[in-house]
Enzyme design. Structure first.
Site, PDB file in Angstrom:
ATOM      1  CG  ASP A 112      -0.360   0.244   2.523  1.00  0.00           C
ATOM      2  OD1 ASP A 112       0.885   0.366   2.602  1.00  0.00           O
ATOM      3  OD2 ASP A 112      -1.106   0.340   3.516  1.00  0.00           O
ATOM      4  CG  HIS A 113      -0.747   4.769   1.529  1.00  0.00           C
ATOM      5  ND1 HIS A 113      -1.795   3.872   1.579  1.00  0.00           N
ATOM      6  CD2 HIS A 113      -0.771   5.444   2.719  1.00  0.00           C
ATOM      7  CE1 HIS A 113      -2.432   4.005   2.740  1.00  0.00           C
ATOM      8  NE2 HIS A 113      -1.826   4.942   3.448  1.00  0.00           N
ATOM      9  CB  CYS A 152       0.941  -2.290   4.708  1.00  0.00           C
ATOM     10  SG  CYS A 152       0.728  -3.149   6.279  1.00  0.00           S
ATOM     11  N   GLY A 153       2.447  -0.170   6.072  1.00  0.00           N
ATOM     12  CA  GLY A 153       3.150   0.658   7.051  1.00  0.00           C
ATOM     13  C   GLY A 153       3.772  -0.177   8.156  1.00  0.00           C
ATOM     14  CB  THR A 154       2.408  -1.995  10.959  1.00  0.00           C
ATOM     15  OG1 THR A 154       1.186  -2.491  10.387  1.00  0.00           O
ATOM     16  CG2 THR A 154       2.166  -0.639  11.605  1.00  0.00           C
ATOM     17  N   GLY A 155       3.098  -3.684   8.226  1.00  0.00           N
ATOM     18  CA  GLY A 155       3.085  -5.075   7.773  1.00  0.00           C
ATOM     19  C   GLY A 155       1.937  -5.880   8.354  1.00  0.00           C
ATOM     20  CB  ILE A 156      -0.112  -5.423  11.391  1.00  0.00           C
ATOM     21  CG1 ILE A 156       1.124  -5.439  12.300  1.00  0.00           C
ATOM     22  CG2 ILE A 156      -1.269  -6.168  12.069  1.00  0.00           C
ATOM     23  CD1 ILE A 156       0.969  -4.618  13.567  1.00  0.00           C
ATOM     24  N   GLY A 157      -1.597  -5.126   8.736  1.00  0.00           N
ATOM     25  CA  GLY A 157      -2.859  -5.214   7.986  1.00  0.00           C
ATOM     26  C   GLY A 157      -2.736  -6.081   6.748  1.00  0.00           C
ATOM     27  CG  HIS A 214      10.611 -24.080  12.151  1.00  0.00           C
ATOM     28  ND1 HIS A 214      10.757 -23.824  13.493  1.00  0.00           N
ATOM     29  CD2 HIS A 214      11.767 -24.701  11.758  1.00  0.00           C
ATOM     30  CE1 HIS A 214      11.946 -24.264  13.907  1.00  0.00           C
ATOM     31  NE2 HIS A 214      12.579 -24.795  12.862  1.00  0.00           N
ATOM     32  NE  ARG A 264      10.573 -30.190  15.215  1.00  0.00           N
ATOM     33  CZ  ARG A 264      11.773 -29.757  14.806  1.00  0.00           C
ATOM     34  NH1 ARG A 264      12.473 -30.484  13.956  1.00  0.00           N
ATOM     35  NH2 ARG A 264      12.254 -28.603  15.235  1.00  0.00           N
ATOM     36  CG  HIS A 265       9.002 -27.970  10.928  1.00  0.00           C
ATOM     37  ND1 HIS A 265       8.694 -27.413  12.147  1.00  0.00           N
ATOM     38  CD2 HIS A 265      10.340 -28.197  10.949  1.00  0.00           C
ATOM     39  CE1 HIS A 265       9.795 -27.296  12.869  1.00  0.00           C
ATOM     40  NE2 HIS A 265      10.803 -27.772  12.163  1.00  0.00           N
TER      41      HIS A 265
HETATM   42  C1  RB5 Z   1      -1.960   2.915   6.254  1.00  0.00           C
HETATM   43  O1  RB5 Z   1      -2.029   4.184   6.813  1.00  0.00           O
HETATM   44  C2  RB5 Z   1      -1.629   1.877   7.314  1.00  0.00           C
HETATM   45  O2  RB5 Z   1      -2.706   1.687   8.147  1.00  0.00           O
HETATM   46  C3  RB5 Z   1      -1.201   0.592   6.677  1.00  0.00           C
HETATM   47  O3  RB5 Z   1      -0.100   0.821   5.856  1.00  0.00           O
HETATM   48  C4  RB5 Z   1      -0.802  -0.538   7.593  1.00  0.00           C
HETATM   49  O4  RB5 Z   1       0.132  -0.114   8.535  1.00  0.00           O
HETATM   50  C5  RB5 Z   1      -1.897  -1.312   8.172  1.00  0.00           C
HETATM   51  O5  RB5 Z   1      -1.709  -2.306   8.899  1.00  0.00           O
END
Ligand code: RB5
Length: 144
Positions: free
Chosen positions: A11-12, A68-73, A101, A135-136
């Site tokens: 994403d951005h 993405c910004g955090t990689g989480i979303g 693994h 095992r994995h």
């Molecule tokens: C975008 O602003 C931000 O929410 C996205 O890049 C990401 O960090 C979401 O998990």
């Protein structure tokens, strides 16, 4: 021999890191399929996770990189696809272990949380490490 193709998307929040990682992939000798985003305008990360998952499903690439910004979303979105095992990592040890693994097929990075040199380390280790199986294998089979 044909070069292996790696599919990449962000994403951005991951756009800048995506450009750096693409250059690194070319330097490492890979082909790159970039499915966006193409600038820093605000977009929705699930759209890019879905686009990358489609390219892996259709066989255009076996391995992907998402940012993405955090990689989480973007990792949450990617892991909704049964054929994707996306691993958000912040260090090379995690990059190695998720290949060994978890047989992760998508590396996820945080463009705003991880420095570019660490991200490049994670990339190189992820691409050069094989799944251990053994095992994995039965555990990975239970994921889908
Ligand atoms: C975008 O602003 C931000 O929410 C996205 O890049 C990401 O960090 C979401 O998990």
């Amino acid at each position: 021999m044909n070069k292996e193709c790696i599919v990449i998307a962000s994403d951005h929040g991951g756009f800048e890191m995506k450009n750096s990682i693409k250059k690194e992939l070319f330097a490492l000798g890979y082909d790159v399929l970039d499915v966006g985003t193409n600038n820093t305008e605000s977009v929705d990360y699930p759209d890019y996770a879905n686009a990358l998952a489609d390219k892996i499903k259709s066989g255009h690439a076996k391995t992907g990189i998402l940012i993405c910004g955090t990689g989480i979303g973007i990792s949450i979105a990617a892991n909704r696809h049964a054929h994707i095992r996306a691993a958000l990592v912040h260090d090379a040890l995690s990059a190695r272990l998720t290949r060994q693994h978890n047989d992760a097929n998508v590396l996820v990075l945080g463009g705003r949380t991880t420095g570019i040199e660490t991200a490049k380390d994670c990339l190189a280790v992820f691409l050069n490490t094989k799944f251990e199986g053994g095992r994995h294998a039965k555990r990975v089979a239970k994921l889908s």
